[in-house]
Design a protein around this motif. Sequence first.
Motif, PDB file in Angstrom:
ATOM      1  N   LEU A 234      62.738  60.592  12.935  1.00  0.00           N
ATOM      2  CA  LEU A 234      61.751  59.925  13.574  1.00  0.00           C
ATOM      3  C   LEU A 234      62.480  59.964  14.707  1.00  0.00           C
ATOM      4  CD1 LEU A 234      62.203  56.975  10.768  1.00  0.00           C
ATOM      5  CD2 LEU A 234      60.762  58.959  10.824  1.00  0.00           C
ATOM      6  N   VAL A 235      63.293  59.921  15.734  1.00  0.00           N
ATOM      7  CA  VAL A 235      64.168  59.764  16.859  1.00  0.00           C
ATOM      8  C   VAL A 235      63.032  60.681  17.664  1.00  0.00           C
ATOM      9  CG1 VAL A 235      65.621  60.261  18.492  1.00  0.00           C
ATOM     10  CG2 VAL A 235      66.570  58.267  16.396  1.00  0.00           C
ATOM     11  N   ALA A 236      62.415  62.419  16.757  1.00  0.00           N
ATOM     12  CA  ALA A 236      62.589  62.771  17.670  1.00  0.00           C
ATOM     13  C   ALA A 236      60.626  62.843  18.090  1.00  0.00           C
ATOM     14  CB  ALA A 236      62.307  64.641  17.289  1.00  0.00           C
ATOM     15  N   ASN A 237      60.030  62.388  17.187  1.00  0.00           N
ATOM     16  CA  ASN A 237      59.336  61.796  16.772  1.00  0.00           C
ATOM     17  C   ASN A 237      58.807  60.749  18.167  1.00  0.00           C
ATOM     18  OD1 ASN A 237      55.597  61.568  14.944  1.00  0.00           O
ATOM     19  ND2 ASN A 237      55.868  62.880  16.413  1.00  0.00           N
ATOM     20  N   THR A 238      58.809  59.539  17.797  1.00  0.00           N
ATOM     21  CA  THR A 238      58.896  58.286  18.574  1.00  0.00           C
ATOM     22  C   THR A 238      59.039  58.982  19.656  1.00  0.00           C
ATOM     23  OG1 THR A 238      60.035  57.142  16.932  1.00  0.00           O
ATOM     24  CG2 THR A 238      59.799  56.305  18.601  1.00  0.00           C
ATOM     25  N   PRO A 365      54.735  61.014  11.793  1.00  0.00           N
ATOM     26  CA  PRO A 365      54.170  61.912  11.749  1.00  0.00           C
ATOM     27  C   PRO A 365      52.938  62.458  13.174  1.00  0.00           C
ATOM     28  CG  PRO A 365      52.670  59.712  11.860  1.00  0.00           C
ATOM     29  CD  PRO A 365      54.414  59.931  12.449  1.00  0.00           C
ATOM     30  N   VAL A 366      53.424  62.669  13.604  1.00  0.00           N
ATOM     31  CA  VAL A 366      52.282  62.533  14.601  1.00  0.00           C
ATOM     32  C   VAL A 366      52.682  64.674  15.138  1.00  0.00           C
ATOM     33  CG1 VAL A 366      51.866  62.932  16.961  1.00  0.00           C
ATOM     34  CG2 VAL A 366      52.398  60.770  15.514  1.00  0.00           C
ATOM     35  N   THR A 367      52.090  65.710  15.370  1.00  0.00           N
ATOM     36  CA  THR A 367      52.127  66.464  15.702  1.00  0.00           C
ATOM     37  C   THR A 367      50.879  66.865  17.617  1.00  0.00           C
ATOM     38  OG1 THR A 367      50.632  68.043  14.288  1.00  0.00           O
ATOM     39  CG2 THR A 367      52.700  67.561  12.874  1.00  0.00           C
ATOM     40  N   PRO A 413      61.326  69.513  16.205  1.00  0.00           N
ATOM     41  CA  PRO A 413      62.267  68.157  15.437  1.00  0.00           C
ATOM     42  C   PRO A 413      61.332  67.742  14.349  1.00  0.00           C
ATOM     43  CG  PRO A 413      61.977  67.797  18.056  1.00  0.00           C
ATOM     44  CD  PRO A 413      60.666  69.233  17.321  1.00  0.00           C
ATOM     45  N   GLN A 414      60.013  67.281  14.441  1.00  0.00           N
ATOM     46  CA  GLN A 414      59.777  65.876  13.873  1.00  0.00           C
ATOM     47  C   GLN A 414      59.408  66.612  12.473  1.00  0.00           C
ATOM     48  OE1 GLN A 414      58.185  67.684  15.492  1.00  0.00           O
ATOM     49  NE2 GLN A 414      56.178  66.980  16.505  1.00  0.00           N
ATOM     50  N   VAL A 415      59.777  67.821  11.816  1.00  0.00           N
ATOM     51  CA  VAL A 415      59.543  68.398  11.231  1.00  0.00           C
ATOM     52  C   VAL A 415      60.145  68.039   9.655  1.00  0.00           C
ATOM     53  CG1 VAL A 415      58.528  70.072   9.235  1.00  0.00           C
ATOM     54  CG2 VAL A 415      58.356  69.828  11.135  1.00  0.00           C
ATOM     55  N   MET A 416      60.013  67.535   8.314  1.00  0.00           N
ATOM     56  CA  MET A 416      60.800  66.589   7.079  1.00  0.00           C
ATOM     57  C   MET A 416      61.432  67.837   7.057  1.00  0.00           C
ATOM     58  SD  MET A 416      58.698  67.033   3.936  1.00  0.00           S
ATOM     59  CE  MET A 416      57.520  68.991   3.023  1.00  0.00           C
ATOM     60  N   LYS A 417      62.881  66.902   6.213  1.00  0.00           N
ATOM     61  CA  LYS A 417      64.163  68.075   6.050  1.00  0.00           C
ATOM     62  C   LYS A 417      63.001  68.691   4.385  1.00  0.00           C
ATOM     63  CE  LYS A 417      68.703  67.215   4.685  1.00  0.00           C
ATOM     64  NZ  LYS A 417      70.247  66.658   4.254  1.00  0.00           N
TER      65      LYS A 417
END
Length: 565
Positions: A234-238, A365-367, A413-417
Amino acid sequence: MRTDKESIWYEQYPKEIPLEISYEKKPLPAFLKESAAHYADHHAMSFFGKQWSYQQLLTDASSFANQLIKLGIEKGDRVAIMLPNTPQSVISYYGVLMAGAIVVQTNPLYVERELNHQLIDSGAKAIVCLDMFYPRVMKAMENTSLEHVIVTGIKDALAFPKNILYPLTQRKNNEMKVQVDYNETTHHFHKLIEDGESVIPEVDIAPESDLALLQYTGGTTGPAKGVMLTHYNLVANTTQCLRWMYKMRQGKEKTLAVLPFFHVYGMTVSMNLSIMHAAELVILPKFDPEEVLKTIEKQKITLFPGAPTMYIGLLNNEKIHDFDLSSIEACISGSAPLPLEIQQQFEEVTGGKLVEGYGLTEASPVTHCNLIWEQRKEGSIGLPWPDTEAAILTQHGQFAPKKEIGEIAVRGPQVMKGYWNRPEETSAAFKDGWLLTGDMGYMDQEGYFYIADRKKDMIIAGGFNIYPREIEEVLYEHDNIQEAVVIGVPDPYRGETIKAFIVKKEGAEVNEKQLDDYCRSQLASFKVPRLYEFRNQLPKTSVGKILKRVLIEEEKEHRTSGHPS
């Protein structure tokens, strides 16, 4: 990644957008603490005339976190939040994370059946809900791990005299007054905040491995799955969003927060982005075109993340030209394709920029997104974000040539675990480290991506992702239905609307009104079919599989000929 020969999209970046970002490995609430430290007296939230400073928001979130810990919530426990956009939803979100727990975002429109599945699957120990949802929560508690219910109300967030007038308005509108039985397991949100300690709790969080969020997404092959997103995701995507919107001025922007926070898109692009950059969240609990227009003019909104239906709704409002919307600087549209004419009309009316982005829950969610202030391409979802690799894969898993259609896959880095308690489905979602989106598309010579066809079966109506299988399963439980299949059909406002094809059991009778009532008792309102067609039989393959594609093509032909069914 800078040297990746396939990353040709980097050549399109303006100099202000970095190719690589150094992400801070901090828990997500650290950014609330920093904004409060540097902008203590700035407005963090505004809700119908009542404001919270950044210091007050931090104090309230800390108090809530400490009270959760007192109630026995430990690191890694799940806490559900079932709220519309309100100040309480922001306070509880950051409070849960500060306590080291995991947020489970719950759609307030869910009926008991949907809510029960999510609570059981997540193992949530507590839930924060609006007073009007309290009866629904109590009915959905069977076989769950819930130990505490924390209740709040809209009036608790209103300034005087609106907090006095709001209950009177409810009664005038014949809305039922809910009686909440407060006791050792049912708590009043506002009282918890008042009685809590404002010291920031000390919880050891490992951002790259510890979960911040379970965000549930529907599935074409089964019940809703919990997407595991870490603090780092979440930190990465934000942070990526912040760098993309490089003209944002720290501590000076005003974000219209009408996208639901319980949707991962609204959570990241409205709430978390604003908190990270010390913007003011101007919160509206629902989308009402006239209220939105009034708010933009009065509050001088600068950022307005939304969905196409919102921009369409505003443009179709006859009063739009009565308002000054010139404060708007940037809007990112997501959740559904953005029609070109809507983009052009909205930019003409406001003078701001409106661009389309792309993402999925599994990517925080953004790519992808179009450039806001530079070259945009019609019909494109834009370029991959910094540190985000994207590829088009053939059916054999090979990299497709440019302009050839294949499945869009992403890494970053925003991709889920992974999916909560679903190792097999997690494994199926990845191929050689790439997250498979399920969306078919292609990339052009300059690195811009395009969607050719979206996820199998998924319907996007009013910005919501809707999975036909869930609706079909509900229809099949009806005593008078033999066969049912659900598709999306074009709709000028919602993008798509839901149509159900029904084969009744021999000798049985059922009509549209009866099915509508039945579906509304079993499904959230946005999942309820708007159209029904009764047939004697449905098209099938030789082995009996219903040919949904044939029905979709028939609908296209009917509409092309001017005779929608």
